[in-house]
Structure formats: C-alpha cells, structure tokens
Scaffold this active site. Structure first.
Site, PDB file in Angstrom:
ATOM      1  N   LYS A  83      30.396  54.080  33.100  1.00  0.00           N
ATOM      2  CA  LYS A  83      31.059  53.787  34.377  1.00  0.00           C
ATOM      3  C   LYS A  83      31.293  55.118  35.086  1.00  0.00           C
ATOM      4  O   LYS A  83      31.660  56.109  34.429  1.00  0.00           O
ATOM      5  CB  LYS A  83      32.388  53.075  34.093  1.00  0.00           C
ATOM      6  CG  LYS A  83      33.181  52.683  35.321  1.00  0.00           C
ATOM      7  CD  LYS A  83      34.478  51.966  34.924  1.00  0.00           C
ATOM      8  CE  LYS A  83      35.261  51.460  36.120  1.00  0.00           C
ATOM      9  NZ  LYS A  83      36.506  50.747  35.714  1.00  0.00           N
ATOM     10  N   SER A 168      37.106  46.174  37.752  1.00  0.00           N
ATOM     11  CA  SER A 168      36.466  47.192  38.544  1.00  0.00           C
ATOM     12  C   SER A 168      35.173  47.725  37.921  1.00  0.00           C
ATOM     13  O   SER A 168      34.428  48.427  38.595  1.00  0.00           O
ATOM     14  CB  SER A 168      37.431  48.368  38.716  1.00  0.00           C
ATOM     15  OG  SER A 168      37.745  48.939  37.450  1.00  0.00           O
ATOM     16  N   SER A 192      39.836  45.224  33.818  1.00  0.00           N
ATOM     17  CA  SER A 192      38.546  45.652  34.367  1.00  0.00           C
ATOM     18  C   SER A 192      37.382  45.757  33.391  1.00  0.00           C
ATOM     19  O   SER A 192      36.265  46.040  33.819  1.00  0.00           O
ATOM     20  CB  SER A 192      38.696  46.996  35.067  1.00  0.00           C
ATOM     21  OG  SER A 192      39.234  46.807  36.343  1.00  0.00           O
TER      22      SER A 192
HETATM   23  N1  GLN Z   1      42.181  44.307  39.107  1.00  0.00           N
HETATM   24  C1  GLN Z   1      43.234  45.142  38.626  1.00  0.00           C
HETATM   25  C2  GLN Z   1      43.595  46.153  39.674  1.00  0.00           C
HETATM   26  O1  GLN Z   1      42.979  46.162  40.695  1.00  0.00           O
HETATM   27  C3  GLN Z   1      42.846  45.810  37.339  1.00  0.00           C
HETATM   28  C4  GLN Z   1      41.890  46.919  37.535  1.00  0.00           C
HETATM   29  C5  GLN Z   1      41.539  47.630  36.277  1.00  0.00           C
HETATM   30  O2  GLN Z   1      41.704  47.107  35.186  1.00  0.00           O
HETATM   31  N2  GLN Z   1      41.079  48.849  36.425  1.00  0.00           N
HETATM   32  O3  GLN Z   1      44.480  46.948  39.496  1.00  0.00           O
END
Ligand code: GLN
Length: 501
Positions: A83, A168, A192
C-alpha cells in the site's frame, strides 16, 4: 493443485511450483506485470510500478532457488505490492534518487516524495525473499472506506468496475483480487484491511495492536493503525503475517512477544471451540443478502463442530462516535508535520505562514481537511474533556466488554461490512453514511484486537466477508477458524471476472 491461471493461484500453490522448478520467479513476476499492464490503468490499482527492479530481484531469487538456497525464506520469489502508505527507500546515502519507488499516501501533499529509509514491512518482506512490484492506490492518508478519497482517482472493484473496492486499502485488495500480486499489505485503522477484503472477495487480516511494527507506515491515528496482509487464501495469510509480525525496537508500541508458527496453527479443526456471535453486529441497515451469507457461514462452522453462542457487546453502538473523535484527534496531530518545509509538496510562498497555509490548503483533500478540523476541535481547550477524554473513557468500556466476552468464548463471528460493494459516487456526498461502512470493524481497532475477513459467498453477485475477531495476540485462533471455514465453505476459488487469462 488448482486449475486457476498462474496469476490467480495462491502463494502456497506457486511456492510448490517454484520448489519443483516448474515455474520461475521471473514467470510469476511477468504474470503479475501482464495483469497490471492489461487492467492496471482501468482499475487504477497502482500508483507506482517498479518493473525493472522487480524483474532483476526475481532473477536473483531464481538463482537462489536453482542453487538450493533460501529454504529459510518463506516468500522467496513471490511478487507482492505495498500500500502506498508504506515508505520504500528511494534515496541513496548521498540523498540522491536510487531507483526506488516514491511514496504518496494517496495525497497530493506527498507528490514526488522519496523516502531515505524503508518501512519495517518492506525490510521484512525483502528479507523473506518477496519481490516488490509496486505501490498500491489508497485513500488519502488512509482516510476512507471506498478509495474515492485518493488524490489520484478512485480504484475500481474488479468484480464490477462501476463499484468501489472498499477502502482505504482498495488498491491492495484489488491487486490481490485481480491477479496483479500474490499478496499485498494494507493498513487498518478502523477497518481498512478487512472491509476492502470483504468487498473484493479476498482475505484480509488486522493483527493485534503492537503485533506488527508501524515503522515506516505513514501515520493516520497512531493508537489504532496496524499493518496486515491481503491474500487469496487463509494459509497464505498465515505465512505473510508470520513474516510481518515481530518485535521492532524502532516502534515503541511494538510488543516483544513470541510469534507463533501461524501456518502450523491451521489444523482444519474447530471442534471444541466456543464462538460468540455478538447480537449488536447485525446492525440496522445491513443488507439482507449480507446477513444471509454471514448467518450461513456461522451455520457452516457449527456443522464443523464449533459451539456457537449468542453474546452481547452493548457499547458497540458507541464505537462509531468514539472512533470519530479519537481517530481525527490523532490525525490532526500527526498531519501537522506536512508544512511545505519537510516533505513533498511546497506552495513556494515567500512568507512562511503563507507557505504553510497554501501548502496545506492545496495539498490536502476535502476528507483530510474535515478530519483535521474535527480533531483540532475535539482537542481544543474548551472541548477536550467533553469530547476527547469522554471518548477515551468509552474506549476503555468497549475494550472491557470485549475482554469479558472473550474470556467466555474463543473468538467472535460477525459480518465484516454491512453491505456489498456499492456504486462509485453513491456515498461521497454523505460522510456519515460513508462512516457507517465500518460499524462492524472499528470497535475491533478501538479494543486493539485481531480480526480477519474471509469470503463467505456472494450477494447480488458481489462478495461478502465473514469477520472472525480474536483475543489479543491470538491471531492463531482466528486464522484456524477462517481456514477451517474456507475449506468447508467452497468459496476458496472465487475470483472476479477480470481474473482468468
Ligand atoms: N474508514 C475508516 C476511516 O475513514 C477507517 C479507515 C482505516 O482503517 N484506515 O477512518
């Protein structure tokens, strides 16, 4: 051995082929690169690709394999993706670009940034013999649930390209689902890794907080962030986790506990395990097809001999509010470092304050700015006690509830995401609706526990994930449950339409 094309096979399958010298690491790398070449632009899964270096590293792996070396390297010759939130060393000792890959964290503010050092994840995977193909697209600073917050455009789900791949870590989930990499890393702050795994029919595991080093991971919310793998089988997940896990003195929150042999924990047996189903996780607004697939998954585990008991985690509904105080508060502090002086983009204003303001104004996207404002507000003198301190108290409550339930049961079973992949654009106008995607995953981060998502079928033709949540540092049990389930359920070879040559 399965009949899947080379690019869609599992690590276990291709490792066997490598060992028997029936395939070379170069061929595996070329198979992934061919998929990236064919679908990469359309799916928008990669932000940087290091073709030459990947092929050269694959040749080194092939020489080692030919000479019978590398037996201790569990991922020797296996191509993967990081990532783009993991820094990759891209400068030599003199500070000159050395051909390594840039790191953007999905943000314009880090455009062109080259790191002088490597993340712990990259170092461990390199030492294990894996071949880095490139960096995957992600929501800006990992803030999002759909990968629509990337400054470099949305990622498309290979199951239906008009839908999101989750976020994400949507570039990583897509790369693994679409045969562009045998595995990929993600980061999970509130879901995410697990949520995009669920939406793309892949395996995604968030380890216990402290199990895997955060060194070299661009920080979002430091008390919640964890690094973990995306793979196409639970066994592969065990192998990659075993490589990533372990104490790192460079991360003060990394815990010095032994790393078990996760692959050896996959006994295929769940008899004798007590698995709890938290009532509150079947949330209002959950899609009926998702609920049906998850309930069928739970029934399969019961048929395999696990004892299923209903349990209650009453504070679950406070998870979302707690998370959206703590995560933005930490983000607002972490993101203060992007000032146009130290890293990446600079607006080039002569007056320092003007430069700070314009760099951050131009460099950050709307969601990141929203989080910085939320977090700064929650931490401000007048509201600190009312919001931040209160959220920390509720955090303890949520963690205590999990700990109490997990003394009675060995692990918990729940949906990963309340919905299957949704249309690109469907939720971008309504941040609250978007935040609800993580209702079933973020309490696990709040409590610091491990969780895995494993495919449990399709609803409306799109993948659904079953989440298994474990005790702190007991990744072995959730892997064991997920592996037994995967073998019994018959979804192990689900691949999207873009797969298959
Ligand atoms: N969707 C959640 C957020 O926007 C979790 C994102 C993540 O786990 N990085 O904070």
């Amino acid at each position: 051995m399965s009949e899947l094309p080379l690019a869609d096979s599992t690590i276990s399958d291709v490792r066997e082929l490598l060992r028997r010298r029936e395939v070379s690491s170069r061929e595996l790398t070329e198979a992934c690169l061919a998929r990236i070449e064919r679908d990469g632009e359309r799916l928008n899964s990669f932000l940087a690709i290091g073709t030459e270096r990947a092929l050269a590293t694959a040749d080194v792996a092939d020489r080692a394999l030919a000479e019978g070396r590398g037996a201790e390297q569990p991922l020797l010759g296996i191509p993967y993706a990081l990532k783009d939130i993991f820094v990759t060393r891209a400068l030599d000792d003199a500070g000159q670009p050395d051909g390594g890959l840039p790191t953007t964290a999905g943000s314009r503010i880090l455009a062109g940034y080259r790191s002088p050092y490597a993340s712990d994840a990259e170092e461990r995977l390199t030492a294990a013999g894996a071949i880095l193909l490139g960096k995957t697209n992600c929501d800006e600073f990992a803030m999002g649930s759909s990968n629509e917050n990337s400054a470099y455009g949305p990622v498309h789900n290979p199951w239906d390209e008009s839908t999101v791949p989750g976020g994400s870590s949507g570039g990583s989930s897509t790369a693994v689902a679409a045969g562009q990499a045998y595995f990929a890393t993600g980061t999970d702050t509130g879901g995410s890794i697990r949520q995009p795994a669920s939406l793309t029919g892949t395996i995604g595991l968030k380890p216990t907080y402290g199990r895997v080093s955060r060194y070299g991971m661009v920080a979002f919310a430091s008390s919640l962030d964890q690094c973990g793998p995306f793979t196409r089988s639970v066994r592969d997940c065990a192998v990659v986790l075993g490589t990533l896990a372990g104490h790192d003195p460079r991360d003060s929150t990394s815990v010095d506990v032994p790393v078990p042999d996760y692959a050896a924990a996959l006994t295929g047996e769940v008899r004798g395990l007590r698995l709890g189903v938290p009532r509150e996780y079947f949330v209002a607004g959950m899609e009926s097809g998702v609920e049906a697939a998850v309930r069928a998954g739970i029934a399969t585990l019961e048929q395999l001999g696990a004892e299923i008991v209903e349990v209650s985690l009453p504070s679950t509904e406070m998870g979302l509010a707690t998370y959206y105080i703590i995560a933005p508060a930490e983000a607002s502090a972490n993101l203060a470092r992007y000032d146009g002086v130290k890293y990446g983009y600079s607006a080039g204003e002569d007056v320092l304050l003007d430069n700070y303001l314009r760099t951050r104004g131009d460099g950050f996207g709307a969601e990141v700015k929203r989080r910085i404002m939320l977090g700064t507000y929650a931490l401000s003198a007048g509201y600190y006690d009312a919001y931040y301190v209160k959220a920390q108290q509720v955090r303890t409550l949520i963690k205590d509830e999990f700990d109490a339930v997990l003394t009675d049961v060995d692990a918990l079973l729940a949906p990963t995401s309340p919905s299957v992949a949704f249309k690109i654009g469907a939720k971008t106008e309504d941040p609250l609706l978007m935040y609800l995607n993580d209702a079933c995953t973020l309490p696990v981060n709040i409590a610091g526990l491990p969780g895995i998502s494993v495919p449990c079928g399709l609803a409306d033709g799109l993948p659904v994930g079953l989440q298994v949540i474990g005790r702190a540092f007991d990744e072995a049990t959730i892997l064991r449950v997920a592996d037994a389930y995967e073998h019994a359920a018959g979804f192990a070879e689900l691949r999207p339409p873009t797969a298959h040559d």
